[in-house]
Motif scaffolding. Structure first.
Motif, PDB file in Angstrom:
ATOM      1  N   UNK A  50      25.790  10.524  11.306  1.00 34.27           N
ATOM      2  CA  UNK A  50      24.364  10.520  11.608  1.00 34.27           C
ATOM      3  C   UNK A  50      23.633  11.592  10.802  1.00 34.27           C
ATOM      4  N   UNK A  51      24.245  12.775  10.740  1.00 38.64           N
ATOM      5  CA  UNK A  51      23.618  13.867   9.984  1.00 38.64           C
ATOM      6  C   UNK A  51      23.502  13.515   8.504  1.00 38.64           C
ATOM      7  N   UNK A  52      24.547  12.880   7.970  1.00 40.91           N
ATOM      8  CA  UNK A  52      24.521  12.488   6.566  1.00 40.91           C
ATOM      9  C   UNK A  52      23.456  11.435   6.315  1.00 40.91           C
ATOM     10  N   UNK A  70      15.879  11.610   4.366  1.00 43.49           N
ATOM     11  CA  UNK A  70      14.897  12.621   3.960  1.00 43.49           C
ATOM     12  C   UNK A  70      14.780  12.693   2.440  1.00 43.49           C
ATOM     13  N   UNK A  71      15.922  12.609   1.767  1.00 45.15           N
ATOM     14  CA  UNK A  71      15.911  12.636   0.307  1.00 45.15           C
ATOM     15  C   UNK A  71      15.151  11.434  -0.264  1.00 45.15           C
ATOM     16  N   UNK A  72      15.375  10.268   0.335  1.00 46.05           N
ATOM     17  CA  UNK A  72      14.688   9.058  -0.133  1.00 46.05           C
ATOM     18  C   UNK A  72      13.171   9.191   0.064  1.00 46.05           C
ATOM     19  N   UNK A 101       8.154   4.538  -0.379  1.00 45.44           N
ATOM     20  CA  UNK A 101       9.309   3.842   0.224  1.00 45.44           C
ATOM     21  C   UNK A 101       9.682   4.431   1.580  1.00 45.44           C
ATOM     22  N   UNK A 102       8.911   5.426   2.066  1.00 47.29           N
ATOM     23  CA  UNK A 102       9.175   5.967   3.400  1.00 47.29           C
ATOM     24  C   UNK A 102       8.891   4.912   4.466  1.00 47.29           C
TER      25      UNK A 102
END
Length: 449
Positions: A271-273, A279-281, A288-289
């Motif tokens: 989940x953390x990954x 967030x990076x995306x 694209x958010x």
């Protein structure tokens, strides 16, 4: 007379030193599942031991003046049936001789007995043995087991006495009731092998020491011993007397808990990954958010602000609510059950094989016709008795269930509606200790639904 100058404590100490190196070398991490059926354990054992017989006893009573003790060799053997991990019944043989000297006897008292020697060619006693506890409950297979035992039996003995003037007299052989009481320790040094260190106190008839009119109504003698106990049966099975179901249950729960903790940690890490990647995306691609988290990026979302957990189409708009499908009710009638019961009663296989005998075909044809006509589902469960290895029984039960399924499919039944499972000897419906019980356990169960 044979004299051995060893005290009871000395014998226990020497035998204990011999047992310690073996205990350290023995690995006791083997675990069996908790609460297995008795048929999965070895319950019979035999034991042999030797030691010291004498008039000395830990309670210090009933010596009748024979305070100078003579130590003589004793020997014993037993067979035991373990009823539970903490209780068993044993039949014991004990032989040897007991002697003592009364140094206070003087020639001025005619007939006063100065010395006696009693030979016990045999004795037979039935005792209840209680294993008190495992010294360390961390071990599923007990390493050190304190025990106590008490019983009753018949003691055959012949006593020779020497009076203060040196005159010897030998009495007739007698067989009298006696009460043996044991306590000691058993050390598990191998699978089904225990070192036995113990002390046995025996209440005998007052004729035992040749003083029937002595101070006490009964005579006492002791047997300090060391020996070996061997479990009988297949070495692949654990010995019930060494089993500790509490520790086995504890280990099983700990293993399950550790597995759940590991799974939870892995899930949290994933989940953390995922959140990190999300967030990076969002930072990299902006448009694209997905602000409403419906799975459609803001750039392409024609219905922004969709409530959480709403199912949406490719444009991000809510999908129309779907009605639950109508489930057809399937009813199994009494006549349907009679067809299945008849098939179960008539089902026969070749001995030790999964080949269905031709006498079973007619009733199986009716079951196939019933499955085709009413579109029933069928569960086939194959079972065996406990004769033979677990692997062979599991395979045979599965093959027989699959053979019935194959026959029904060959008659037109839908294979996707037939489930075949083999349970081997794990679900008996009768006692496997009798031929009738084993016959009932060899079966294939049909369940319509």
């Amino acid at each position: 007379m044979t004299r051995i100058k060893l005290s009871g404590a000395g014998v226990l100490a020497i035998a204990g030193m011999l047992a310690v190196p073996q205990l350290r070398a023995q690995e006791h991490s083997a675990q069996e599942p908790p609460f297995l059926a008795p048929a999965n354990y070895r319950t019979w054992s035999i034991g042999i031991n030797g030691g010291v017989l004498n008039q000395w006893n830990i309670v210090g009573l009933n010596r009748d003046g024979f305070d100078k003790v003579r130590h003589n060799v004793g020997y014993s053997a037993y067979i035991k049936r373990q009823i539970s991990p903490s209780f068993g019944l044993k039949a014991q043989y004990l032989g040897g001789k007991v002697g003592g000297i009364d140094e206070s006897a003087v020639s001025a008292t005619p007939g006063n007995i100065r010395e006696f020697e009693t030979k016990t060619p045999w004795s037979a006693a039935l005792s209840a043995e209680f294993t008190l506890a495992n010294i360390n409950w961390q071990f599923a297979n007990s390493v050190i087991k304190p025990y106590i035992a008490i019983g009753a039996g018949a003691l055959n003995f012949k006593t020779t006495t020497i009076d203060a003037e040196g005159n010897a007299a030998t009495a007739e052989k007698q067989t009298k009731l006696y009460i043996p009481a044991d306590f000691g320790f058993k050390f598990a040094v191998a699978n089904g092998v225990n070192i036995d260190l113990g002390y046995q106190l025996n209440w005998a008839n007052q004729d035992f020491d040749g003083k029937p009119g002595g101070q006490y109504k009964n005579d006492l003698f002791s047997y300090t011993h060391a020996g070996v106990e061997f479990a009988l049966g297949s070495p692949s099975k654990p010995y019930l007397g060494n089993s500790n179901p509490v520790a086995s249950l504890k280990k099983a729960y700990i293993e399950q808990y550790d597995e759940l903790v590991a799974q939870k940690a892995e899930l949290e890490a994933r989940k953390a990954e995922n959140e990190k990647l999300r967030s990076q995306m969002e930072r990299l691609y902006g448009d694209l958010a997905d602000e409403d988290h419906d799975g459609v990026a803001n750039l392409y979302d024609k219905c922004p602000g969709t409530p959480s957990n709403t199912k949406v189409d490719g444009a991000g708009c809510p999908l129309p609510e779907q009605k639950a499908p109508v489930i057809q009710q399937i009813t199994v009638t009494e006549e349907d059950r009679k067809v299945v019961d008849e098939a179960i009663q008539n089902l026969e296989f070749d001995l030790g094989k999964a080949t269905i005998r031709s006498t079973s075909h007619a009733s199986l044809n009716k079951v196939a016709a019933l499955l085709i006509e009413k579109n029933f589902s069928l569960k086939l469960a194959g079972h065996t008795d406990n004769t033979g290895s677990m692997q062979t029984n599991m395979r045979l039960s599965k093959e027989r269930a699959e053979a019935v399924k194959a026959y029904l499919v060959s008659k037109g039944a839908n294979p996707s509606r037939i489930e075949a499972t083999g349970y081997g000897p794990t679900q008996p419906i009768a006692n496997n200790d009798t031929a009738e019980g084993r016959q009932q356990n060899r079966r294939v169960e049909f369940t319509l639904y």
